[in-house]
Design an enzyme around this catalytic site. Structure first.
Site, PDB file in Angstrom:
ATOM      1  N   ASP A   1     -10.875   3.103   4.274  1.00  0.00           N
ATOM      2  CA  ASP A   1     -11.252   1.691   4.193  1.00  0.00           C
ATOM      3  C   ASP A   1     -12.768   1.527   4.116  1.00  0.00           C
ATOM      4  O   ASP A   1     -13.253   0.444   3.779  1.00  0.00           O
ATOM      5  CB  ASP A   1     -10.766   0.952   5.449  1.00  0.00           C
ATOM      6  CG  ASP A   1      -9.493   0.147   5.226  1.00  0.00           C
ATOM      7  OD1 ASP A   1      -9.272  -0.296   4.088  1.00  0.00           O
ATOM      8  OD2 ASP A   1      -8.738  -0.037   6.202  1.00  0.00           O
TER       9      ASP A   1
ATOM     10  N   LYS B   1       0.845  -1.199   0.000  1.00  0.00           N
ATOM     11  CA  LYS B   1       0.000   0.000   0.000  1.00  0.00           C
ATOM     12  C   LYS B   1       0.881   1.251   0.000  1.00  0.00           C
ATOM     13  O   LYS B   1       0.642   2.192  -0.762  1.00  0.00           O
ATOM     14  CB  LYS B   1      -0.940  -0.019   1.216  1.00  0.00           C
ATOM     15  CG  LYS B   1      -2.038  -1.068   1.101  1.00  0.00           C
ATOM     16  CD  LYS B   1      -2.858  -1.239   2.382  1.00  0.00           C
ATOM     17  CE  LYS B   1      -3.876  -2.380   2.214  1.00  0.00           C
ATOM     18  NZ  LYS B   1      -4.681  -2.654   3.425  1.00  0.00           N
TER      19      LYS B   1
ATOM     20  N   GLN C   1      -4.516  -1.453   9.769  1.00  0.00           N
ATOM     21  CA  GLN C   1      -4.515  -2.780   9.150  1.00  0.00           C
ATOM     22  C   GLN C   1      -5.105  -3.818  10.103  1.00  0.00           C
ATOM     23  O   GLN C   1      -4.745  -3.867  11.283  1.00  0.00           O
ATOM     24  CB  GLN C   1      -3.078  -3.155   8.737  1.00  0.00           C
ATOM     25  CG  GLN C   1      -2.958  -4.430   7.937  1.00  0.00           C
ATOM     26  CD  GLN C   1      -3.591  -4.356   6.537  1.00  0.00           C
ATOM     27  OE1 GLN C   1      -3.780  -3.281   5.986  1.00  0.00           O
ATOM     28  NE2 GLN C   1      -3.933  -5.497   5.980  1.00  0.00           N
TER      29      GLN C   1
END
Ligand code: GUN
Length: 296
Positions: free
Chosen positions: A119, A52, A96
């Site tokens: 997200d 990422k 994460q």
């Protein structure tokens, strides 16, 4: 059979984002800045977050990686999140998952400023998604929609069967495929660990989206001719012939299912790279929405 080439499409999307970033730079605007928090040192999570951050550099974004030890307390993590919420230089950030067990994942997701939640995990954003409002769509489902759209795969009136009800993939995917518009307008069945006679359901499916994490779960007998098969599984399987000692395996028995499918995603090179591209897209959207807000 047509391969839904996520690697190729994700490259195109990154090119498009790079182009937009170059235009921002030309106007002396600030470029998007993504931050990622990683707690602990799970091998797969390290790899994903590393990709990422690398992709941010590739498209000209700024990125910040915050690595915290696996012993981090919930309070410490919430404090870090608050700092990122307040930091005007950060346009969007992710935490994460999975998190170590001493940390309540729901509390963490709730602490993220919904405007920076690239997200799309915050209940406010998830609710907006279900209600067709402008929001951040979680990156993996967003990537699947984008693949279906760019390959012009018909979804209207089709029976879509989603396997797995995770908050990150299965659940949002089941909502998105039933929404009005394209891709959407599907009749959706969401299956999970308590579903009986799953093969009876999957053999009725025009589109199968499997997000289970069980290598080679979906066999050719479970799929009807000309079905569209989307494989979200990315399980590491030990492989002594590979330099890394493992290889990435999807949920689909690709060799046999691909002979029956009309469209199919490979693993690797299917949904995985799309997830990263769509996270970048959401970060760009976060930056653009912030600019609009400031102008109003
Ligand atoms: N873990 C697995 N997939 C994801 C994702 O899309 N976002 C975050 N934050 N964690 C994940």
């Amino acid at each position: 059979m047509i391969l839904l080439d996520g690697k190729k499409i994700s490259e195109q999307i990154k090119e498009e984002i790079t182009e937009t970033v170059n235009q921002m730079k030309a106007k002396s605007e600030k470029v998007p800045h993504l931050a990622a928090i990683l707690v602990g040192n799970d091998g797969a999570s390290l790899t994903y977050v590393g990709s990422k951050v690398k992709s941010c550099e590739r498209v000209g974004f700024l990125s910040t990686l915050i690595k915290l030890p696996s012993t981090t307390s919930e309070t410490e993590l919430l404090k870090k999140i608050d700092e990122l919420n307040q930091d005007d230089n950060i346009d969007g950030f992710i935490v994460q998952l999975p998190l170590p067990e001493q940390i309540d994942t729901q509390k963490v997701i709730m602490a993220i400023d919904p405007d920076k939640d690239v997200d799309g995990f915050h209940p406010m954003n998830f609710g907006k998604m279900a209600l067709d409002m402008t929001t951040f769509i979680p990156a993996t489902p967003f990537g699947i929609l984008e693949l279906l759209e760019r390959y012009n795969v018909e979804t209207k009136g089709k029976h879509t069967v989603v396997i797995g009800r995770s908050h990150i993939v299965g659940r949002p995917m089941s909502i998105l495929m039933g929404r009005k518009g394209f891709p959407g307008n599907s009749t959706v069945t969401l299956t999970h660990s308590h579903t009986k006679n799953i093969a009876q359901i999957t053999t009725q499916a025009d589109i199968i989206i499997t997000a289970l994490g069980v290598p080679n779960y979906l066999k050719a007998e479970m799929v009807k001719d000309d079905a569209v098969v989307i494989d979200v599984g990315i399980t590491r399987v030990a492989d002594e012939n590979s330099p890394k000692g493992y290889r990435i395996t999807g949920d689909v028995d690709f060799e046999n299912v691909s002979k029956k499918a009309s469209y199919i995603t490979p693993v690797p090179g299917g949904v995985g790279p799309m997830t990263i591209a769509m996270l970048l897209k959401n970060t760009l959207l976060a930056r653009e929405r912030k600019l609009l807000k400031h102008k109003m």
